[in-house]
Design a protein around this motif. Structure first.
Motif, mmCIF file in Angstrom:
data_model
loop_
_atom_site.group_PDB
_atom_site.id
_atom_site.type_symbol
_atom_site.label_atom_id
_atom_site.label_comp_id
_atom_site.label_asym_id
_atom_site.label_seq_id
_atom_site.Cartn_x
_atom_site.Cartn_y
_atom_site.Cartn_z
ATOM 1 N N ASP A 128 1.014 -1.017 -0.145
ATOM 2 C CA ASP A 128 -0.002 0.003 -0.091
ATOM 3 C C ASP A 128 0.828 1.295 0.001
ATOM 4 N N SER A 129 1.990 1.169 -0.413
ATOM 5 C CA SER A 129 3.063 2.221 -0.470
ATOM 6 C C SER A 129 2.371 3.477 -1.217
ATOM 7 N N ASP A 130 1.822 3.152 -2.346
ATOM 8 C CA ASP A 130 1.238 4.254 -3.532
ATOM 9 C C ASP A 130 0.191 4.781 -2.589
ATOM 10 N N TRP A 131 -0.763 4.203 -1.878
ATOM 11 C CA TRP A 131 -1.717 4.830 -1.123
ATOM 12 C C TRP A 131 -1.208 5.919 -0.103
ATOM 13 N N ILE A 132 -0.284 5.075 0.794
ATOM 14 C CA ILE A 132 0.498 6.057 1.692
ATOM 15 C C ILE A 132 0.915 7.278 1.260
ATOM 16 N N GLN A 133 1.543 7.252 -0.146
ATOM 17 C CA GLN A 133 2.278 8.297 -0.817
ATOM 18 C C GLN A 133 1.160 9.469 -0.993
ATOM 19 N N ALA A 134 0.068 8.982 -1.441
ATOM 20 C CA ALA A 134 -1.099 9.658 -1.906
ATOM 21 C C ALA A 134 -1.848 10.378 -0.742
ATOM 22 N N GLN A 135 -2.037 9.716 0.428
ATOM 23 C CA GLN A 135 -2.402 10.572 1.489
ATOM 24 C C GLN A 135 -1.444 11.581 2.062
ATOM 25 N N ARG A 136 -0.164 11.160 2.103
ATOM 26 C CA ARG A 136 0.826 12.377 2.221
ATOM 27 C C ARG A 136 0.551 13.595 1.336
ATOM 28 N N THR A 137 0.581 13.287 0.194
ATOM 29 C CA THR A 137 0.540 14.396 -0.700
ATOM 30 C C THR A 137 -1.007 15.101 -0.575
ATOM 31 N N LEU A 138 -1.783 14.566 -0.128
ATOM 32 C CA LEU A 138 -3.291 15.175 -0.029
ATOM 33 C C LEU A 138 -3.147 15.979 1.219
#
Length: 107
Positions: A69-79
Motif C-alpha cells: 500500500d505504499s502508493d496509497w500512503i504516498q497519496a495520503q501524504r500528498t493530500l
C-alpha cells in the motif's frame, strides 16, 4: 497487451537504434506494417511482441510481486500538502528527473 505491446516494440527499436525499415526487414514484413503497429493502429499478440523484441536482441522481463500500500500512503501524504507545497514538490521532482536525464544523455 493492447497498447502496451505497441509501446514496447517502439521503445526497443529506438533503444537499439533501428529504423522501422530495418525491423521490418528482420521480421519479414513491411515498414508500413511496423508503423501501424507502433502507432497503435494494429495490436500485436503477446507472442509477436516477444518475437520482435528478440529480433532486436531485447527481451521482456515480467515479474509478479505482492502488492503493497505504499502508493496509497504516498497519496495520503500528498493530500495533506497545500497547493503551494504540492507545486514546490512537483518542481523539485521535475528538476531531479531533468538532472538524471541530462546525466544519462551526457554519458
Amino acid at each position: 497487451m493492447k497498447g502496451m505491446g505497441n509501446d514496447l516494440v517502439r521503445e526497443a527499436r529506438r533503444r537499439v537504434g533501428w529504423t522501422q525499415s530495418r525491423l521490418a526487414e528482420a521480421a519479414g514484413t513491411t515498414q508500413s506494417a511496423i508503423a501501424r503497429l507502433e502507432s497503435g493502429r494494429t495490436s500485436p499478440a503477446f507472442d509477436e511482441v516477444i518475437r520482435l523484441l528478440r529480433l532486436m536482441g531485447m527481451d521482456l522481463d515480467l515479474m509478479l510481486v505482492e502488492r503493497d500500500d505504499s502508493d496509497w500512503i504516498q497519496a495520503q501524504r500528498t493530500l495533506r500538502l497545500s497547493t503551494a507545497e504540492r507545486l514546490a514538490r512537483h518542481d523539485r521532482v521535475t528538476a531531479q528527473y531533468r538532472a538524471i536525464r541530462g546525466t544519462r544523455n551526457a554519458a
